[in-house]
Write an enzyme that holds these catalytic residues in place. Structure first.
Site, short mmCIF file in Angstrom:
data_model
loop_
_atom_site.label_atom_id
_atom_site.label_comp_id
_atom_site.label_asym_id
_atom_site.label_seq_id
_atom_site.Cartn_x
_atom_site.Cartn_y
_atom_site.Cartn_z
N MET A 1 12.99 -29.51 43.53
CA MET A 1 11.98 -29.39 44.71
C MET A 1 12.53 -28.63 45.92
O MET A 1 13.52 -28.96 46.37
CB MET A 1 11.69 -30.93 44.92
N CYS A 83 4.33 -23.65 40.70
CA CYS A 83 4.01 -23.53 42.14
C CYS A 83 2.88 -22.81 42.65
O CYS A 83 2.74 -21.53 42.26
CB CYS A 83 5.43 -22.87 42.63
N ASN A 194 4.98 -34.61 33.86
CA ASN A 194 5.36 -34.95 35.40
C ASN A 194 3.97 -35.18 36.01
O ASN A 194 3.01 -34.63 35.75
CB ASN A 194 6.19 -33.49 35.72
N GLY A 230 9.56 -36.51 40.56
CA GLY A 230 9.83 -35.71 41.62
C GLY A 230 9.88 -36.66 42.92
O GLY A 230 11.00 -37.07 43.16
N ARG A 231 8.83 -37.08 43.50
CA ARG A 231 8.87 -37.69 44.78
C ARG A 231 9.35 -39.02 44.69
O ARG A 231 10.27 -39.54 45.59
CB ARG A 231 7.39 -37.69 45.42
C1 FMN Z 1 9.14 -30.78 48.77
C2 FMN Z 1 8.65 -30.60 47.55
C3 FMN Z 1 8.90 -29.47 46.77
C4 FMN Z 1 8.99 -28.94 45.51
N1 FMN Z 1 9.25 -27.85 45.09
C5 FMN Z 1 9.26 -27.65 43.80
C6 FMN Z 1 10.00 -26.63 42.86
O1 FMN Z 1 10.82 -25.98 43.61
N2 FMN Z 1 9.96 -26.61 41.74
C7 FMN Z 1 9.01 -27.15 41.11
O2 FMN Z 1 8.83 -27.18 39.81
N3 FMN Z 1 8.23 -28.38 41.60
C8 FMN Z 1 8.41 -28.53 42.88
N4 FMN Z 1 7.81 -29.42 43.60
C9 FMN Z 1 6.65 -30.19 42.70
C10 FMN Z 1 7.60 -31.33 42.19
O3 FMN Z 1 8.48 -30.99 40.98
C11 FMN Z 1 6.42 -32.16 41.20
O4 FMN Z 1 6.02 -31.34 40.28
C12 FMN Z 1 5.53 -32.89 41.79
O5 FMN Z 1 5.68 -33.32 43.19
C13 FMN Z 1 4.70 -33.85 41.04
O6 FMN Z 1 5.74 -34.89 40.63
P1 FMN Z 1 5.78 -36.32 41.50
O7 FMN Z 1 4.52 -36.74 41.45
O8 FMN Z 1 6.82 -36.83 40.42
O9 FMN Z 1 6.65 -35.72 42.77
C14 FMN Z 1 7.92 -29.78 44.82
C15 FMN Z 1 7.46 -31.03 45.43
C16 FMN Z 1 8.01 -31.28 46.80
C17 FMN Z 1 7.24 -32.58 47.12
#
Ligand code: FMN
Length: 329
Positions: A1, A83, A194, A230-231
């Site tokens: 992220m 993204c 995810n 992720g989060r």
């Molecule tokens: C601050 C931030 C930056 C992120 N940057 C990326 C990234 O560089 N590459 C990516 O695949 N996903 C990125 N994501 C998305 C997360 O990897 C993930 O797909 C998304 O938050 C949903 O998953 P979660 O509900 O477990 O957070 C980012 C998410 C956040 C909050």
């Protein structure tokens, strides 16, 4: 992220889970090929195994970046096709590439030729109004034909006009059923789910085996090959230790805050000579005792004391009385 899972964050997460595969932030392939690859790819051996996530749409450039990443010791090369940010769109990569499956397949094929490592893709289930299952399945089939080793699916569509990246992580509905169906129909493809995963029982259910059709078994799992967090992992890294214990090692225990502080002081001291400020590391530690007694005082300590430009790593010991309050198991 981006801006979150930098090398310092990964070092911290590794303290909670010895086995989870960690991912870099997305790094643009052109920056690796034409920029300061050494700095962009620098990491601590303690972080391993780590997958390098690339952004880009030029097959030869991605292949070259993958080769450089493999040389730097990464365990997997992942291509980000999920993204939705404007910046990424203006470079014609990220989620907008879901409309160009043949180009993505070409990128995957060149990356596979370039490295011996697993090459994987992270995508959404669709883009804008193209969020029907048939579109998703067709996109995936192009990647399978190009030889991806695994697919990570953020199970919501990306909306490219009108929603910010943050809204794109919250507003389009999660459709786990698309991912389950994909796994049922393509059982040989390794599929990682995810999006919105934040509690242990449901995470385990996504990965538990499916019941055989004739077995008559009751509630069964979805049979997926893994989950990507992720989060939830960032804000509550304890979840990583819970998963490690549930999936890999029943005797694994969540590291005590004292152990974390000890490791971080040692790590930060090693980097201080190179000019790394303590705050670059501790900014990822706000969730250390999330939801537990002392959490607010700990966050205040991080912002008011550890964030000072001249804060020394040993400063962290001053927070031990806050962290040593009785902890939930
Ligand atoms: C601050 C931030 C930056 C992120 N940057 C990326 C990234 O560089 N590459 C990516 O695949 N996903 C990125 N994501 C998305 C997360 O990897 C993930 O797909 C998304 O938050 C949903 O998953 P979660 O509900 O477990 O957070 C980012 C998410 C956040 C909050």
């Amino acid at each position: 992220m981006m801006d979150w899972t930098d090398r310092h964050c990964r070092f911290l997460h590794r303290l909670f889970t010895p086995h989870a595969l960690l991912y870099t932030e997305m790094i643009v392939a052109a920056a690796i090929v034409r920029g300061d690859a050494r700095r962009l790819l620098a990491h601590d051996p303690a972080e391993h195994p780590v997958a390098l996530q690339l952004g880009g749409c030029d097959p030869m450039e991605l292949a070259q970046a993958a080769r450089i990443g493999a040389g730097a010791g990464y365990a997997e090369i992942n291509l980000n096709i999920g993204c939705p940010s404007d910046r990424v769109q203006s470079g014609s990569f990220g989620a907008c590439l879901m409309l160009r499956p043949q180009l993505v397949a070409e990128c995957v094929a060149r990356m596979r030729d370039a490295v011996q490592l697993p090459v994987t893709v992270k995508c959404r289930i669709g883009i804008d109004e193209r969020d029907d299952y048939a579109f998703f399945a067709q996109f995936v089939d192009a990647l399978v034909a190009a030889g991806i080793d695994a697919l990570i699916v953020h199970a919501r569509a990306a909306i490219l006009g009108g929603l910010s990246p943050k809204e794109n992580r919250e507003i389009p509905p999660l459709k786990y059923d698309y991912v389950y169906r994909l796994k049922r129909e393509r059982p040989a493809l390794a599929i990682v789910l995810n999006g919105g995963l934040d509690d242990l029982p449901s995470i385990l259910a996504h990965c538990a085996p499916r019941a055989a059709p004739a077995s008559g078994a009751g509630a069964a799992g979805a049979g997926l090959d893994g989950v990507m967090l992720g989060r939830a992992a960032y804000h509550r890294p304890r979840l990583l230790a819970e998963l490690e214990r549930a999936v890999i090692d029943p005797s694994w225990r969540t590291p005590d805050p004292e152990e974390i502080i000890e490791s971080v002081v040692c790590y930060a001291s090693g980097l201080a000579a190179g000019g790394v400020r303590l705050h670059s590391i501790t900014r990822h530690m706000h969730g250390l005792i999330a939801g537990q007694e002392g959490a607010r005082a700990w966050r205040r300590f991080l912002s008011e004391v550890a964030a000072r430009p001249d804060a020394m790593p040993e400063t962290l010991y001053a927070a031990l009385p806050i962290l040593q309050l009785k902890r939930a198991a």
